[in-house]
Write a protein that holds these residues in place. Sequence first.
Motif, PDB file in Angstrom:
ATOM      1  N   TRP A  79       1.234  -1.342   0.171  1.00 25.45           N
ATOM      2  CA  TRP A  79      -0.182   0.085  -0.404  1.00 25.45           C
ATOM      3  C   TRP A  79       0.849   0.793  -0.096  1.00 25.45           C
ATOM      4  CZ3 TRP A  79      -0.290  -4.520   3.414  1.00 25.45           C
ATOM      5  CH2 TRP A  79      -2.000  -4.360   3.674  1.00 25.45           C
ATOM      6  N   ASP A  83      -1.823   6.428   1.791  1.00 22.02           N
ATOM      7  CA  ASP A  83      -3.076   5.745   1.871  1.00 22.02           C
ATOM      8  C   ASP A  83      -3.373   4.768   1.297  1.00 22.02           C
ATOM      9  OD1 ASP A  83      -5.579   6.022   0.067  1.00 22.02           O
ATOM     10  OD2 ASP A  83      -4.332   7.348  -1.002  1.00 22.02           O
ATOM     11  N   THR A  85      -6.323   3.552   0.452  1.00 20.95           N
ATOM     12  CA  THR A  85      -6.752   3.260  -1.363  1.00 20.95           C
ATOM     13  C   THR A  85      -6.180   3.077  -1.968  1.00 20.95           C
ATOM     14  OG1 THR A  85      -7.212   5.366  -1.549  1.00 20.95           O
ATOM     15  CG2 THR A  85      -8.529   4.127  -0.030  1.00 20.95           C
ATOM     16  N   GLU A  86      -4.478   3.629  -2.263  1.00 21.75           N
ATOM     17  CA  GLU A  86      -3.710   3.215  -2.496  1.00 21.75           C
ATOM     18  C   GLU A  86      -2.972   1.804  -3.049  1.00 21.75           C
ATOM     19  OE1 GLU A  86      -0.915   6.036  -4.146  1.00 21.75           O
ATOM     20  OE2 GLU A  86      -0.391   4.126  -6.174  1.00 21.75           O
ATOM     21  N   ARG A  87      -3.295   1.265  -3.761  1.00 24.98           N
ATOM     22  CA  ARG A  87      -2.446  -0.336  -3.373  1.00 24.98           C
ATOM     23  C   ARG A  87      -2.112  -0.915  -4.927  1.00 24.98           C
ATOM     24  NH1 ARG A  87      -8.312  -3.275  -1.254  1.00 24.98           N
ATOM     25  NH2 ARG A  87      -8.641  -3.916  -2.988  1.00 24.98           N
ATOM     26  N   SER A 110      -3.081   0.862  -8.403  1.00 25.04           N
ATOM     27  CA  SER A 110      -4.496   0.046  -8.357  1.00 25.04           C
ATOM     28  C   SER A 110      -5.105   2.123  -8.876  1.00 25.04           C
ATOM     29  CB  SER A 110      -5.397   0.362  -7.513  1.00 25.04           C
ATOM     30  OG  SER A 110      -5.082   1.187  -6.034  1.00 25.04           O
ATOM     31  N   HIS A 184      -9.027  -3.365   2.591  1.00 27.81           N
ATOM     32  CA  HIS A 184      -8.056  -3.090   2.002  1.00 27.81           C
ATOM     33  C   HIS A 184      -6.734  -4.476   1.811  1.00 27.81           C
ATOM     34  CE1 HIS A 184      -8.876   0.860   3.356  1.00 27.81           C
ATOM     35  NE2 HIS A 184      -8.977   0.104   4.846  1.00 27.81           N
ATOM     36  N   HIS A 186      -5.627  -7.281  -0.276  1.00 24.36           N
ATOM     37  CA  HIS A 186      -6.367  -7.309  -2.170  1.00 24.36           C
ATOM     38  C   HIS A 186      -5.208  -8.457  -2.654  1.00 24.36           C
ATOM     39  CE1 HIS A 186      -2.779  -4.898  -0.992  1.00 24.36           C
ATOM     40  NE2 HIS A 186      -2.052  -5.181  -2.376  1.00 24.36           N
TER      41      HIS A 186
END
Length: 288
Positions: A79, A83, A85-87, A110, A184, A186
Amino acid sequence: MSEPKDAAARRAVPPVICYPNDTLPQPDLALYAAARAGAVKTAEVRVEPREAATFHVPAGQFFRISSVDGPQVGDLNLWNADDLTERFYSGKTRALHGTHLARGERMWSSLPSLRPMATITEDTLGWYGIDGFGGSVHDVIGTRCDPYTGNLLAGGQYHHCCHSNLTRALADQTGLPLHEAERHVHDVLNVFMCTGFTRDTGQYFMKASPVRPGDYLEFFAEIDLLGALSACPGGDCSAQHSSDRAACYPLLVEVFAPAPGALEGWSSPALNGYDRTHGRGPVAGHSE
Ligand SMILES: [Zn+2]
């Protein structure tokens, strides 16, 4: 089912590469190698068998995943450290580089960031290539072993699949409740795992990893990273996963910092250049 008369001709059409990657921004591997030569170790974490551990790697530093004690496969999540959400984006990485990653290739993030998160700089299994079954190492075609698929196929409640190991490790690292941390987690880079698709049925296969103690895969962190690595309950993945039956070994993660000034000319990659308007004018909050 009857075939059309021109079936052979249709099958004989040669394939074209979906994403020719010769225009991808290329890493300066010589610069990275020079920086690595003068780097010093700043941290290490041992990943216990059937568990996962997290680690931080600042942009511009290196991390190495090593086999210790015995052949062992690792499931890696990355990650953006600032953040979640950026993975790591396994699917797009596969589309850009192919089914398995090798030295010089990148782990991409991502959408909408879509930028290099990490670059593979060393791989002691680089000699393996593609074997006679179509198998190779470090795939981005598998997902991660998880207890839901295990339950679907065989019933039961197994708690040490990589998905659960990564979930617990991320929850412990961030303080998020388990069910939030889980979102989170993935699809992974399957470090050291030897996999492919069967030629006759197209099914995902695994076979005993060729990794041996002392082998390692090393990466350059392109952005500030939070990583999590699970020592898969499948061990070397020669027989099965999602159980406690396989022999399992630890993995070692080490972080190395180059000397100041060693990365002259390098800068951490910017977010992807697409303007995110999707054809409908400026997006609120998008500041480029
Ligand atoms: Zn696993």
